[in-house]
Design an enzyme around this catalytic site. Structure first.
Site, PDB file in Angstrom:
ATOM      1  N   ASP A 105       0.835  -1.193   0.000  1.00  0.00           N
ATOM      2  CA  ASP A 105       0.000   0.000   0.000  1.00  0.00           C
ATOM      3  C   ASP A 105       0.873   1.247   0.000  1.00  0.00           C
ATOM      4  OD1 ASP A 105      -2.795   1.174   0.397  1.00  0.00           O
ATOM      5  OD2 ASP A 105      -1.665   2.116   2.015  1.00  0.00           O
ATOM      6  N   HIS A 164      -6.185  -0.611 -10.431  1.00  0.00           N
ATOM      7  CA  HIS A 164      -6.089   0.432  -9.407  1.00  0.00           C
ATOM      8  C   HIS A 164      -4.972   1.425  -9.711  1.00  0.00           C
ATOM      9  CE1 HIS A 164      -6.712   2.307  -5.568  1.00  0.00           C
ATOM     10  NE2 HIS A 164      -5.493   2.000  -5.131  1.00  0.00           N
TER      11      HIS A 164
END
Length: 294
Positions: free
Chosen positions: A133, A205
């Site tokens: 992340d 994404h």
């Protein structure tokens, strides 16, 4: 000179709690905020102020709204406004439990606790899906420029940050049913190497949140952490910025409102709440609340 709350720039801790409060008694608001100002160090406890508090004090923080409202979104983007937000950071769950007890006692009866989310660092900063992340997070001086208000803004705003926070709930059964290739294409990266695809699907994404793609570029500083409660789990997404504009640009692209293409993440996860808050800077070792008239 004002500085950012140190916890915003620091690496994510081993354990944390994200706590949100609603305003219950505006009569004691100023007194309670004075106590918060004196107690918060900006590192073990990062503090955010919501629109409800700003309006109750008769003040205005430029660009601050209650939460995300994306016109034309093709997916549900919940908005659950909060008055006060705490990111308690620490090495152990036990220490954080006692920190939270102390804060709740101090904030009562002015504020009532709405939600407390227990979170943690997983696999050196990865989401529970196993994907890293915040890969493109800015660092050093760039992080400060991206995540905090700088001159020539009003002096009381310098060093402060705007925060978008959302709790995402993962559907692991759906995710686990995907092939490795489908999972990688959802993110646009190889899970093991974290290497970005040369030609990722438009729904990946990485394509939906490509910070250099919009004009102007939409950079944010992410400090997201996994969370779990029983058999429910996901990610507490946090994006700090010198305004909320960059986050809204990225969320517009993710939600399909920009070009009709929805971020692949929505195939297995969804936000269940979301809010915006303003995180004051630090001045002389205390939260700078001059913008709130304090």
């Amino acid at each position: 000179m004002n500085q950012m709350q140190a916890g915003i720039l620091a690496p994510v801790p081993e354990n944390a709690r994200f706590i949100s409060f609603q305003l219950a008694d505006s009569i004691s608001l100023e007194t309670t905020l004075r106590a918060v100002q004196a107690h918060a160090d900006g590192e073990r406890a990062v503090v955010g102020i919501g629109l409800t508090v700003v309006e109750a004090l008769g003040q205005h923080i430029p660009g601050l709204t209650a939460g995300p409202r994306i016109d034309g979104s093709l997916v549900d983007i919940p908005c659950q406004p909060i008055a006060l937000w705490l990111w308690l950071r620490g090495p152990s769950r036990g220490e954080l439990l006692h920190q939270e007890r102390h804060w709740v006692d101090m904030l009562t009866p002015c504020f009532t606790r709405m939600q407390s989310i227990e979170s943690f660092c997983y696999d050196n900063g990865r989401d529970l899906t196993g994907y890293e992340d915040g890969t493109e997070n800015p660092e050093g001086e760039e992080a400060i420029a991206v995540a905090s208000v700088t001159a020539p803004a009003a002096d009381a705003l310098v060093g402060s940050s705007y925060l978008a926070v959302q709790q995402w709930l993962h559907d692991f059964k759906t995710f686990d049913a995907m092939t490795d290739a489908e999972q990688d294409n959802t993110f646009g990266r190889h899970r093991i190497s974290n290497e970005e695809f040369d030609e990722a699907p438009e729904s990946a994404h990485v394509k939906r949140t490509e910070q250099e793609a919009p004009t102007p570029e939409a950079h944010v500083l992410r400090r997201s952490m996994p969370w779990s409660a029983g058999n429910r789990a996901g990610l507490v997404f946090t994006a700090f910025g010198h305004s909320l504009e960059a986050f809204e640009v990225l969320l517009t692209r993710m939600s399909g409102a920009h070009d009709g293409i929805i971020d692949g993440l929505f195939a297995f996860t969804k936000p269940v709440n979301g809010a915006y808050v303003w995180c004051p800077g630090m001045r002389n070792g205390q939260l700078d609340l001059r913008a709130l008239g304090l």
